[in-house]
Design an enzyme around this catalytic site. Structure first.
Site, PDB file in Angstrom:
ATOM      1  N   LYS A  52       5.179  -2.961   4.454  1.00  0.00           N
ATOM      2  CA  LYS A  52       4.954  -1.703   3.747  1.00  0.00           C
ATOM      3  C   LYS A  52       4.302  -0.666   4.664  1.00  0.00           C
ATOM      4  CE  LYS A  52       4.659  -4.226  -0.597  1.00  0.00           C
ATOM      5  NZ  LYS A  52       3.789  -4.882  -1.585  1.00  0.00           N
ATOM      6  N   GLN A  96      -2.300  -5.845  -3.062  1.00  0.00           N
ATOM      7  CA  GLN A  96      -1.333  -6.908  -2.868  1.00  0.00           C
ATOM      8  C   GLN A  96      -1.681  -8.122  -3.717  1.00  0.00           C
ATOM      9  OE1 GLN A  96       1.541  -6.678  -0.990  1.00  0.00           O
ATOM     10  NE2 GLN A  96       2.029  -8.618  -1.984  1.00  0.00           N
ATOM     11  N   ASP A 119       2.792   0.969  -7.765  1.00  0.00           N
ATOM     12  CA  ASP A 119       3.421  -0.320  -8.042  1.00  0.00           C
ATOM     13  C   ASP A 119       3.995  -0.368  -9.459  1.00  0.00           C
ATOM     14  OD1 ASP A 119       3.691  -2.168  -5.993  1.00  0.00           O
ATOM     15  OD2 ASP A 119       1.597  -2.777  -6.048  1.00  0.00           O
TER      16      ASP A 119
END
Length: 290
Positions: A52, A96, A119
């Site tokens: 990412k 994460q 997200d």
């Protein structure tokens, strides 16, 4: 059989995002800034976050990676998130997953400012998605929709089976595919580990989305000729023939299922690449305003 090449599609879409970033900069506007938090040193999480951050660099985003120790307290982690919430230079925040067992993923997700929830996991984001309102859509389901759209796969009126009911993939995927949109307008059956007669249900599917987290779970006898198969799974299994001693496989037995399909995603190189692409697109939307 045609591969749904997530690597190729993501490269094409990321190139478009890079052009948008260049135009923002040339107009004197803000550069998109994605902040990532990594707790501990899980190898898979390290790889995902690394991809990412690298993608941010490639397309002209600013990025911040905050590495925290495995034993950090939940309260300390939440304070770091609030600091990013309050930082006007940060447009998108991702933490994460998975997190250490002593930290509540729910509390972490709920602490992220919904305006920076790139997200798409926050309850407000999910609620708006269900209602069809502008919002950040969970990156993996959104990436799959982008993939279907890129290949112009007909979804209207098709029977779709989604295997797996997580809030991150399966449930939002079922909603997106059933919406009055293109891609969309499917008749969706959401299955899971307690579903009876799963084989028979899958055999009636024009489209199968496998997101159950079990290696090679979907076998050839579950798939009808000409079906479209989307494999969300990323599972590491032992393979003595490899130097590493292991290899990645999906939730679909690719070698046996692929010959029966009209389209199928590979693992790796399929949905995973599209997930990162969708995350970057959400971050761009955060700057432009949804």
């Amino acid at each position: 059989m045609q591969l749904l090449d997530g690597k190729k599609v993501s490269e094409s879409l990321l190139a478009e995002i890079a052009v948008s970033v260049k135009e923002l900069k040339e107009a004197g506007k803000k550069t998109p800034h994605l902040a990532a938090i990594l707790v501990g040193n899980n190898p898979a999480s390290e790889a995902y976050v690394g991809s990412k951050v690298k993608t941010c660099e490639q397309i002209g985003f600013a990025s911040t990676l905050l590495r925290l120790e495995q034993d950090i307290t939940e309260a300390a982690l939440l304070e770091h998130i609030r600091n990013f919430n309050d930082n006007p230079d940060v447009d998108g925040i991702l933490v994460q997953l998975p997190l250490p067992a002593h930290i509540s993923e729910s509390r972490v997700i709920n602490t992220i400012d919904p305006a920076k929830d790139v997200d798409g996991f926050h309850p407000i984001s999910l609620g708006r998605m269900v209602l069809g309102e502008p919002t950040f859509i969970s990156a993996t389901p959104n990436g799959i929709m982008m993939l279907l759209d890129y290949y112009k796969i007909e979804t209207a009126g098709k029977n779709c089976v989604v295997i797996g009911r997580s809030n991150i993939v399966g449930t939002p995927m079922s909603i997106l595919l059933s919406r009055n949109s293109n891609p969309g307008n499917c008749t969706v059956t959401l299955c899971h580990s307690r579903t009876q007669n799963l084989k028979e249900i899958c055999l009636g599917a024009d489209i199968i989305v496998a997101a159950i987290g079990r290696p090679n779970y979907v076998t050839a006898d579950m798939v009808k000729e000409g079906a479209v198969v989307i494999d969300v799974g990323i599972n590491r299994i032992d393979d003595p023939s490899r130097k590493s001693g292991s290899r990645l496989v999906g939730d679909v037995d690719f070698d046996q299922v692929a010959p029966k399909c009209s389209y199928i995603t590979p693992v790796p190189g399929g949905v995973g690449k599209m997930t990162i692409c969708a995350l970057m697109n959400n971050t761009l939307l955060a700057v432009k305003g949804i």
